[in-house]
Design a protein around this motif. Sequence first.
Motif, PDB file in Angstrom:
ATOM      1  N   PHE A   1      46.248  68.474 -10.802  1.00  0.00           N
ATOM      2  CA  PHE A   1      45.426  68.809 -12.296  1.00  0.00           C
ATOM      3  C   PHE A   1      43.860  69.286 -11.912  1.00  0.00           C
ATOM      4  O   PHE A   1      43.501  69.234 -10.560  1.00  0.00           O
ATOM      5  N   VAL A   2      43.321  70.044 -12.641  1.00  0.00           N
ATOM      6  CA  VAL A   2      41.896  70.322 -12.506  1.00  0.00           C
ATOM      7  C   VAL A   2      40.964  69.680 -13.474  1.00  0.00           C
ATOM      8  O   VAL A   2      41.334  69.442 -14.596  1.00  0.00           O
ATOM      9  N   ILE A   3      39.723  69.565 -12.998  1.00  0.00           N
ATOM     10  CA  ILE A   3      38.681  68.773 -13.691  1.00  0.00           C
ATOM     11  C   ILE A   3      37.588  69.884 -13.873  1.00  0.00           C
ATOM     12  O   ILE A   3      37.097  70.292 -13.057  1.00  0.00           O
ATOM     13  N   PHE A   4      37.049  70.163 -15.082  1.00  0.00           N
ATOM     14  CA  PHE A   4      35.869  71.006 -15.106  1.00  0.00           C
ATOM     15  C   PHE A   4      34.952  70.241 -15.756  1.00  0.00           C
ATOM     16  O   PHE A   4      34.849  69.193 -16.443  1.00  0.00           O
ATOM     17  N   ALA A   5      33.674  70.535 -15.411  1.00  0.00           N
ATOM     18  CA  ALA A   5      32.233  69.736 -15.875  1.00  0.00           C
ATOM     19  C   ALA A   5      31.282  71.081 -15.871  1.00  0.00           C
ATOM     20  O   ALA A   5      31.479  72.078 -15.432  1.00  0.00           O
ATOM     21  N   ARG A   6      30.193  70.614 -16.694  1.00  0.00           N
ATOM     22  CA  ARG A   6      29.197  71.803 -16.839  1.00  0.00           C
ATOM     23  C   ARG A   6      28.327  72.069 -15.427  1.00  0.00           C
ATOM     24  O   ARG A   6      27.858  72.945 -15.235  1.00  0.00           O
ATOM     25  N   ASN A   7      28.217  70.836 -14.613  1.00  0.00           N
ATOM     26  CA  ASN A   7      27.436  71.009 -13.557  1.00  0.00           C
ATOM     27  C   ASN A   7      28.166  70.243 -12.330  1.00  0.00           C
ATOM     28  O   ASN A   7      29.010  69.388 -12.584  1.00  0.00           O
ATOM     29  N   LYS A   8      27.660  70.529 -10.975  1.00  0.00           N
ATOM     30  CA  LYS A   8      28.210  69.841  -9.870  1.00  0.00           C
ATOM     31  C   LYS A   8      27.727  68.242  -9.834  1.00  0.00           C
ATOM     32  O   LYS A   8      28.759  67.383  -9.529  1.00  0.00           O
ATOM     33  N   GLU A   9      26.807  67.985 -10.463  1.00  0.00           N
ATOM     34  CA  GLU A   9      26.263  66.710 -10.521  1.00  0.00           C
ATOM     35  C   GLU A   9      27.428  65.626 -11.153  1.00  0.00           C
ATOM     36  O   GLU A   9      28.107  64.476 -10.921  1.00  0.00           O
ATOM     37  N   ASP A  10      27.842  66.273 -12.205  1.00  0.00           N
ATOM     38  CA  ASP A  10      28.645  65.444 -13.287  1.00  0.00           C
ATOM     39  C   ASP A  10      30.100  65.604 -12.743  1.00  0.00           C
ATOM     40  O   ASP A  10      30.765  64.496 -12.716  1.00  0.00           O
ATOM     41  N   ILE A  11      30.546  66.654 -11.872  1.00  0.00           N
ATOM     42  CA  ILE A  11      31.771  66.515 -11.278  1.00  0.00           C
ATOM     43  C   ILE A  11      31.761  65.638 -10.037  1.00  0.00           C
ATOM     44  O   ILE A  11      32.915  64.959  -9.838  1.00  0.00           O
ATOM     45  N   GLU A  12      30.633  65.580  -9.330  1.00  0.00           N
ATOM     46  CA  GLU A  12      30.765  64.687  -8.221  1.00  0.00           C
ATOM     47  C   GLU A  12      30.659  63.276  -8.579  1.00  0.00           C
ATOM     48  O   GLU A  12      31.175  62.173  -7.863  1.00  0.00           O
ATOM     49  N   GLY A  13      30.083  62.931  -9.952  1.00  0.00           N
ATOM     50  CA  GLY A  13      30.256  61.578 -10.640  1.00  0.00           C
ATOM     51  C   GLY A  13      31.584  61.155 -11.004  1.00  0.00           C
ATOM     52  O   GLY A  13      31.830  59.939 -11.200  1.00  0.00           O
ATOM     53  N   ILE A  14      32.515  61.947 -11.193  1.00  0.00           N
ATOM     54  CA  ILE A  14      33.631  61.836 -11.520  1.00  0.00           C
ATOM     55  C   ILE A  14      34.693  61.064 -10.343  1.00  0.00           C
ATOM     56  O   ILE A  14      35.472  60.249 -11.020  1.00  0.00           O
ATOM     57  N   TYR A  15      34.464  61.241  -9.277  1.00  0.00           N
ATOM     58  CA  TYR A  15      35.268  60.713  -8.226  1.00  0.00           C
ATOM     59  C   TYR A  15      35.537  59.101  -8.430  1.00  0.00           C
ATOM     60  O   TYR A  15      36.914  58.567  -8.306  1.00  0.00           O
ATOM     61  N   GLY A  16      34.443  58.298  -8.821  1.00  0.00           N
ATOM     62  CA  GLY A  16      34.481  56.712  -8.878  1.00  0.00           C
ATOM     63  C   GLY A  16      35.885  56.633 -10.031  1.00  0.00           C
ATOM     64  O   GLY A  16      36.615  55.817 -10.005  1.00  0.00           O
ATOM     65  N   ILE A  17      35.521  57.315 -11.133  1.00  0.00           N
ATOM     66  CA  ILE A  17      36.207  57.063 -12.239  1.00  0.00           C
ATOM     67  C   ILE A  17      37.457  57.373 -11.889  1.00  0.00           C
ATOM     68  O   ILE A  17      38.693  56.728 -12.315  1.00  0.00           O
ATOM     69  N   LEU A  18      37.823  58.639 -11.419  1.00  0.00           N
ATOM     70  CA  LEU A  18      39.324  59.192 -10.938  1.00  0.00           C
ATOM     71  C   LEU A  18      39.908  58.386 -10.180  1.00  0.00           C
ATOM     72  O   LEU A  18      41.149  57.913 -10.335  1.00  0.00           O
ATOM     73  N   ASN A  19      39.322  57.615  -9.162  1.00  0.00           N
ATOM     74  CA  ASN A  19      40.037  56.915  -8.169  1.00  0.00           C
ATOM     75  C   ASN A  19      40.586  55.441  -8.751  1.00  0.00           C
ATOM     76  O   ASN A  19      41.766  55.210  -8.524  1.00  0.00           O
ATOM     77  N   ILE A  20      39.691  55.038  -9.711  1.00  0.00           N
ATOM     78  CA  ILE A  20      40.246  53.941 -10.656  1.00  0.00           C
ATOM     79  C   ILE A  20      41.413  54.304 -11.293  1.00  0.00           C
ATOM     80  O   ILE A  20      42.399  53.702 -11.357  1.00  0.00           O
ATOM     81  N   TYR A  21      41.372  55.315 -12.014  1.00  0.00           N
ATOM     82  CA  TYR A  21      42.360  55.670 -12.861  1.00  0.00           C
ATOM     83  C   TYR A  21      43.802  56.097 -12.064  1.00  0.00           C
ATOM     84  O   TYR A  21      44.770  55.622 -12.391  1.00  0.00           O
TER      85      TYR A  21
END
Length: 108
Positions: free
Chosen positions: A8-28
Motif C-alpha cells: 500500500f501507499v500512504i500520502f500526506a501533505r508533508n514529511k512530518e505528517d507521514i513520519e508520524g503515521i508509523y506508530g499508528i500504522l504499526n498498531i494497525y
Amino acid sequence: MVRYADDFVIFARNKEDIEGIYGILNIYLEDRNLKLAEDKTKITHMDDGFDFLGFNFRRFKNKKWGFIYRCQPSKVSVKEVKSKVAEICKELHGHNVDTLIDKLNSTN
C-alpha cells in the motif's frame, strides 16, 4: 478467487505528517498479524516519483494547469514485457501468426 494485497501507499501533505503515521500504522498492522517491511518502506516526494506494483507515479509542474499527476508503467515493467515478447517471438519464429497471437494473449 480471493486476492490479498499487503502492499500500500500512504500520502500526506508533508514529511512530518507521514513520519508520524508509523506508530499508528504499526498498531494497525499488528492487529492483523502483519509487520511493516523496513526494506520495502520509503518516504519520497511526488516530484521525485516512485514505483509501485509495476507503475511509476510522479507529479510534474505545468504552467497551464499547475500540477499534473502521471501514472505509467515503470521502466522495469516495460523492459520485462519487451523481453517476454521477444522471447515468445523467437520461440515461435516461423509459426503461424495466429499461434503467435494466441501465445502472446495467454501470457500474463
